[in-house]
Scaffold this motif. Structure first.
Motif, PDB file in Angstrom:
ATOM      1  N   PHE A 142      -0.805  75.226 -49.371  1.00 24.67           N
ATOM      2  CA  PHE A 142       0.379  74.576 -49.910  1.00 24.67           C
ATOM      3  C   PHE A 142       0.229  73.071 -49.727  1.00 24.67           C
ATOM      4  CE2 PHE A 142       1.143  76.232 -45.640  1.00 24.67           C
ATOM      5  CZ  PHE A 142       1.393  75.069 -44.930  1.00 24.67           C
ATOM      6  N   SER A 143       1.054  72.344 -50.431  1.00 25.51           N
ATOM      7  CA  SER A 143       1.028  70.890 -50.357  1.00 25.51           C
ATOM      8  C   SER A 143       2.452  70.379 -50.337  1.00 25.51           C
ATOM      9  CB  SER A 143       0.279  70.302 -51.562  1.00 25.51           C
ATOM     10  OG  SER A 143       0.335  68.890 -51.549  1.00 25.51           O
ATOM     11  N   ALA A 144       2.791  69.596 -49.307  1.00 26.35           N
ATOM     12  CA  ALA A 144       4.152  69.084 -49.189  1.00 26.35           C
ATOM     13  C   ALA A 144       4.113  67.656 -48.673  1.00 26.35           C
ATOM     14  CB  ALA A 144       4.965  69.963 -48.242  1.00 26.35           C
ATOM     15  N   GLU A 145       4.680  66.735 -49.452  1.00 31.11           N
ATOM     16  CA  GLU A 145       4.805  65.360 -49.015  1.00 31.11           C
ATOM     17  C   GLU A 145       6.127  65.174 -48.273  1.00 31.11           C
ATOM     18  OE1 GLU A 145       4.442  62.817 -52.360  1.00 31.11           O
ATOM     19  OE2 GLU A 145       2.348  63.385 -52.780  1.00 31.11           O
ATOM     20  N   LEU A 146       6.131  64.214 -47.351  1.00 31.91           N
ATOM     21  CA  LEU A 146       7.363  63.922 -46.643  1.00 31.91           C
ATOM     22  C   LEU A 146       8.415  63.404 -47.618  1.00 31.91           C
ATOM     23  CD1 LEU A 146       6.033  62.247 -43.378  1.00 31.91           C
ATOM     24  CD2 LEU A 146       6.647  64.635 -43.775  1.00 31.91           C
ATOM     25  N   ILE A 147       9.655  63.799 -47.384  1.00 33.02           N
ATOM     26  CA  ILE A 147      10.745  63.467 -48.293  1.00 33.02           C
ATOM     27  C   ILE A 147      11.562  62.318 -47.706  1.00 33.02           C
ATOM     28  CG2 ILE A 147      12.884  64.337 -49.314  1.00 33.02           C
ATOM     29  CD1 ILE A 147      11.546  67.057 -49.500  1.00 33.02           C
ATOM     30  N   PRO A 148      11.736  61.226 -48.466  1.00 33.34           N
ATOM     31  CA  PRO A 148      12.529  60.097 -47.968  1.00 33.34           C
ATOM     32  C   PRO A 148      13.974  60.515 -47.697  1.00 33.34           C
ATOM     33  CG  PRO A 148      11.283  59.484 -49.933  1.00 33.34           C
ATOM     34  CD  PRO A 148      11.191  60.975 -49.808  1.00 33.34           C
ATOM     35  N   LEU A 149      14.543  59.939 -46.663  1.00 30.39           N
ATOM     36  CA  LEU A 149      15.924  60.230 -46.287  1.00 30.39           C
ATOM     37  C   LEU A 149      16.828  59.054 -46.634  1.00 30.39           C
ATOM     38  CD1 LEU A 149      15.234  61.830 -42.804  1.00 30.39           C
ATOM     39  CD2 LEU A 149      16.180  63.015 -44.788  1.00 30.39           C
ATOM     40  N   PRO A 150      18.107  59.300 -46.824  1.00 32.60           N
ATOM     41  CA  PRO A 150      19.041  58.202 -47.104  1.00 32.60           C
ATOM     42  C   PRO A 150      19.112  57.231 -45.928  1.00 32.60           C
ATOM     43  CG  PRO A 150      20.030  60.339 -47.589  1.00 32.60           C
ATOM     44  CD  PRO A 150      18.763  60.612 -46.852  1.00 32.60           C
ATOM     45  N   PRO A 151      19.557  56.016 -46.161  1.00 38.35           N
ATOM     46  CA  PRO A 151      19.735  55.051 -45.066  1.00 38.35           C
ATOM     47  C   PRO A 151      20.621  55.636 -43.966  1.00 38.35           C
ATOM     48  CG  PRO A 151      19.994  53.962 -47.184  1.00 38.35           C
ATOM     49  CD  PRO A 151      19.906  55.434 -47.470  1.00 38.35           C
ATOM     50  N   GLY A 152      20.214  55.416 -42.735  1.00 36.16           N
ATOM     51  CA  GLY A 152      20.969  55.909 -41.586  1.00 36.16           C
ATOM     52  C   GLY A 152      20.552  57.272 -41.099  1.00 36.16           C
ATOM     53  N   GLN A 153      19.719  57.991 -41.891  1.00 29.57           N
ATOM     54  CA  GLN A 153      19.241  59.303 -41.474  1.00 29.57           C
ATOM     55  C   GLN A 153      17.776  59.223 -41.070  1.00 29.57           C
ATOM     56  OE1 GLN A 153      20.064  62.642 -44.033  1.00 29.57           O
ATOM     57  NE2 GLN A 153      22.122  61.919 -44.543  1.00 29.57           N
ATOM     58  N   ARG A 154      17.394  60.069 -40.120  1.00 29.65           N
ATOM     59  CA  ARG A 154      16.006  60.148 -39.675  1.00 29.65           C
ATOM     60  C   ARG A 154      15.752  61.523 -39.080  1.00 29.65           C
ATOM     61  NH1 ARG A 154      15.030  59.191 -33.976  1.00 29.65           N
ATOM     62  NH2 ARG A 154      17.027  59.043 -32.868  1.00 29.65           N
ATOM     63  N   LEU A 155      14.487  61.882 -38.985  1.00 27.45           N
ATOM     64  CA  LEU A 155      14.086  63.086 -38.262  1.00 27.45           C
ATOM     65  C   LEU A 155      13.579  62.679 -36.896  1.00 27.45           C
ATOM     66  CD1 LEU A 155      12.162  65.111 -41.011  1.00 27.45           C
ATOM     67  CD2 LEU A 155      14.580  65.229 -40.399  1.00 27.45           C
ATOM     68  N   ARG A 207       8.035  78.765 -35.278  1.00 30.34           N
ATOM     69  CA  ARG A 207       7.503  79.515 -34.141  1.00 30.34           C
ATOM     70  C   ARG A 207       6.436  80.484 -34.621  1.00 30.34           C
ATOM     71  NH1 ARG A 207      11.816  82.434 -35.925  1.00 30.34           N
ATOM     72  NH2 ARG A 207      11.725  84.719 -35.725  1.00 30.34           N
ATOM     73  N   ARG A 208       5.683  81.025 -33.693  1.00 29.44           N
ATOM     74  CA  ARG A 208       4.693  82.055 -33.980  1.00 29.44           C
ATOM     75  C   ARG A 208       5.410  83.328 -34.382  1.00 29.44           C
ATOM     76  NH1 ARG A 208       1.149  84.919 -35.401  1.00 29.44           N
ATOM     77  NH2 ARG A 208      -0.751  85.538 -34.340  1.00 29.44           N
ATOM     78  N   PHE A 209       4.933  83.960 -35.447  1.00 27.85           N
ATOM     79  CA  PHE A 209       5.535  85.209 -35.910  1.00 27.85           C
ATOM     80  C   PHE A 209       4.553  85.880 -36.861  1.00 27.85           C
ATOM     81  CE2 PHE A 209       7.865  87.687 -39.073  1.00 27.85           C
ATOM     82  CZ  PHE A 209       8.694  88.474 -38.279  1.00 27.85           C
ATOM     83  N   GLY A 210       4.380  87.184 -36.699  1.00 28.04           N
ATOM     84  CA  GLY A 210       3.578  87.948 -37.645  1.00 28.04           C
ATOM     85  C   GLY A 210       2.180  87.395 -37.801  1.00 28.04           C
ATOM     86  N   HIS A 211       1.774  87.143 -39.057  1.00 31.35           N
ATOM     87  CA  HIS A 211       0.411  86.699 -39.347  1.00 31.35           C
ATOM     88  C   HIS A 211       0.197  85.216 -39.096  1.00 31.35           C
ATOM     89  CE1 HIS A 211      -0.131  90.612 -41.022  1.00 31.35           C
ATOM     90  NE2 HIS A 211       0.628  90.395 -42.078  1.00 31.35           N
ATOM     91  N   GLY A 212       1.247  84.472 -38.803  1.00 35.68           N
ATOM     92  CA  GLY A 212       1.102  83.028 -38.639  1.00 35.68           C
ATOM     93  C   GLY A 212       2.315  82.436 -37.971  1.00 35.68           C
ATOM     94  N   GLN A 213       3.012  81.563 -38.696  1.00 36.08           N
ATOM     95  CA  GLN A 213       4.210  80.928 -38.175  1.00 36.08           C
ATOM     96  C   GLN A 213       5.339  81.070 -39.189  1.00 36.08           C
ATOM     97  OE1 GLN A 213       3.589  77.169 -35.881  1.00 36.08           O
ATOM     98  NE2 GLN A 213       1.587  77.192 -36.874  1.00 36.08           N
ATOM     99  N   VAL A 214       6.577  81.051 -38.675  1.00 37.72           N
ATOM    100  CA  VAL A 214       7.749  81.160 -39.530  1.00 37.72           C
ATOM    101  C   VAL A 214       8.645  79.964 -39.287  1.00 37.72           C
ATOM    102  CG1 VAL A 214       9.057  82.577 -37.867  1.00 37.72           C
ATOM    103  CG2 VAL A 214       9.625  82.663 -40.299  1.00 37.72           C
ATOM    104  N   LEU A 234       5.804  71.682 -43.013  1.00 38.51           N
ATOM    105  CA  LEU A 234       4.707  71.989 -43.924  1.00 38.51           C
ATOM    106  C   LEU A 234       3.646  70.888 -43.873  1.00 38.51           C
ATOM    107  CD1 LEU A 234       6.626  73.379 -47.026  1.00 38.51           C
ATOM    108  CD2 LEU A 234       5.498  74.668 -45.196  1.00 38.51           C
ATOM    109  N   GLY A 235       4.098  69.648 -43.770  1.00 40.09           N
ATOM    110  CA  GLY A 235       3.149  68.549 -43.703  1.00 40.09           C
ATOM    111  C   GLY A 235       2.320  68.542 -42.435  1.00 40.09           C
ATOM    112  N   SER A 236       2.885  69.074 -41.344  1.00 39.94           N
ATOM    113  CA  SER A 236       2.157  69.081 -40.066  1.00 39.94           C
ATOM    114  C   SER A 236       1.427  70.388 -39.808  1.00 39.94           C
ATOM    115  CB  SER A 236       3.136  68.822 -38.914  1.00 39.94           C
ATOM    116  OG  SER A 236       4.075  69.887 -38.797  1.00 39.94           O
ATOM    117  N   ARG A 237       1.542  71.355 -40.727  1.00 44.31           N
ATOM    118  CA  ARG A 237       0.890  72.662 -40.539  1.00 44.31           C
ATOM    119  C   ARG A 237      -0.024  72.992 -41.720  1.00 44.31           C
ATOM    120  NH1 ARG A 237       3.373  71.744 -36.378  1.00 44.31           N
ATOM    121  NH2 ARG A 237       4.270  73.312 -34.959  1.00 44.31           N
ATOM    122  N   SER A 238      -0.622  71.986 -42.311  1.00 54.57           N
ATOM    123  CA  SER A 238      -1.494  72.190 -43.467  1.00 54.57           C
ATOM    124  C   SER A 238      -2.624  73.158 -43.133  1.00 54.57           C
ATOM    125  CB  SER A 238      -2.079  70.847 -43.915  1.00 54.57           C
ATOM    126  OG  SER A 238      -2.959  71.016 -45.000  1.00 54.57           O
ATOM    127  N   GLY A 239      -2.844  74.129 -44.011  1.00 54.66           N
ATOM    128  CA  GLY A 239      -3.914  75.094 -43.819  1.00 54.66           C
ATOM    129  C   GLY A 239      -3.545  76.286 -42.966  1.00 54.66           C
TER     130      GLY A 239
END
Length: 293
Positions: A142-155, A207-214, A234-239
């Motif tokens: 899969f391929s996922a780019e980080l999504i910009p957040l509105p002003p004042g929001q952050r992860l 978390r770890r679950f089944g065949h991989g992570q959920v 998704l961006g930090s779990r590529s492959g």
């Protein structure tokens, strides 16, 4: 925390079938029941679920042939899952006996479950009605780019003191008191929080679950926030092999498909009683699991 003792129906007999409490010692024999259905649950996944709820086992001639689990979410709501009967024991009413017995244990609570197509007639006959669908997406490419957040929001990373905050967000989104579930998830999960000017307004665990992570649960105020939380993982779990179960009404399925997380199945969400409701300010965008909601 081990499974709570179930006083009934420990000695109940359905013909040659005996219902009794499901224990951790049963899990190596129980896991093949889900494996036969091509469900991915490891023994560890069974153990996590059982530690948080009640379980019943069905024995036929001393062999484990069926299971069910239930989880209490406060005084008014519950979830039901892991309803499995071995092929060789079908046609004896074991699924009905297990479900009726677990409903008796859960009492007058509103009970939610995710049904397979084969289980729909049984649950309808027991008073469950359909409320929607869960769509299962998964994949390792899969391929996922980080999504910009509105002003004042952050992860931001999940902090040690965030457990009660996450439980509150989860309760606001779903209307369920799942503090014990959230507390149990944190030691086995990585988490990220959606923050708006210092206030937590959403989160996503993996978390770890089944065949991989959920990925799940995911709670956010809107679709954009949910996408940002999911894209982070998704961006930090590529492959890596990733699974996510999302309500149909979340609106996430087309986006997940476009990223390469294929839809591989659906389940019917059913409720007996009054469906729980959040406060309308937050929504649940991904489940902990199809069994636990």
């Amino acid at each position: 925390m081990g499974p709570r003792m179930v006083k009934e129906p420990a000695d109940r007999v359905e013909g040659a079938v005996r219902l009794r409490p499901l224990t951790s010692a049963d899990l190596p024999s129980a896991q093949p029941l889900t494996a036969a259905l091509r469900w991915p649950h490891r023994v560890e996944d069974w153990a996590f679920a059982l530690a948080l709820g009640d379980g019943l086992a069905a024995e036929l001639d001393g062999r484990l042939v069926g299971t069910i689990m239930g989880w209490r979410y406060g005084a008014d709501a519950a979830a039901l899952g892991f309803v499995v009967v071995a092929d060789a024991a079908q046609g004896r009413g074991i699924g009905r006996a297990l479900t009726e017995a677990m409903l008796g244990i859960l009492g007058q609570r509103s009970v939610t479950l995710t049904a397979t197509e084969a289980g729909l007639p049984l649950y309808r006959s027991l008073g469950f009605t359909g409320t929607g669908l869960v769509r299962q997406h998964q994949g390792g490419t899969f391929s996922a780019e980080l999504i910009p957040l509105p002003p004042g929001q952050r992860l931001r990373p999940l902090g040690r003191s965030d457990a009660p905050v996450l439980a509150t967000l989860d309760r606001r989104a779903l209307g369920l008191q799942r503090d014990s579930l959230i507390e149990a998830l944190l030691p086995v999960s990585d988490g990220v929080v959606l923050d708006r000017e210092g206030e937590a307004i959403g989160f996503a665990l993996i978390r770890r679950f089944g065949h991989g992570q959920v990925i799940g649960p995911v709670v956010a105020p809107d679709l954009a926030g949910a996408r940002a939380l999911i894209a982070h993982w998704l961006g930090s779990r590529s492959g890596q092999f990733i699974r996510i179960d999302v309500p149909e009404e979340s609106g996430l399925s087309p986006w997940l498909q476009s990223l390469g997380l294929e839809e591989v199945g659906t389940g019917a969400v059913m409720v007996r009683g009054t469906p729980p409701q959040g406060d309308g300010t937050l929504r649940g965008f991904a489940l902990v699991s199809q069994a636990m909601g």
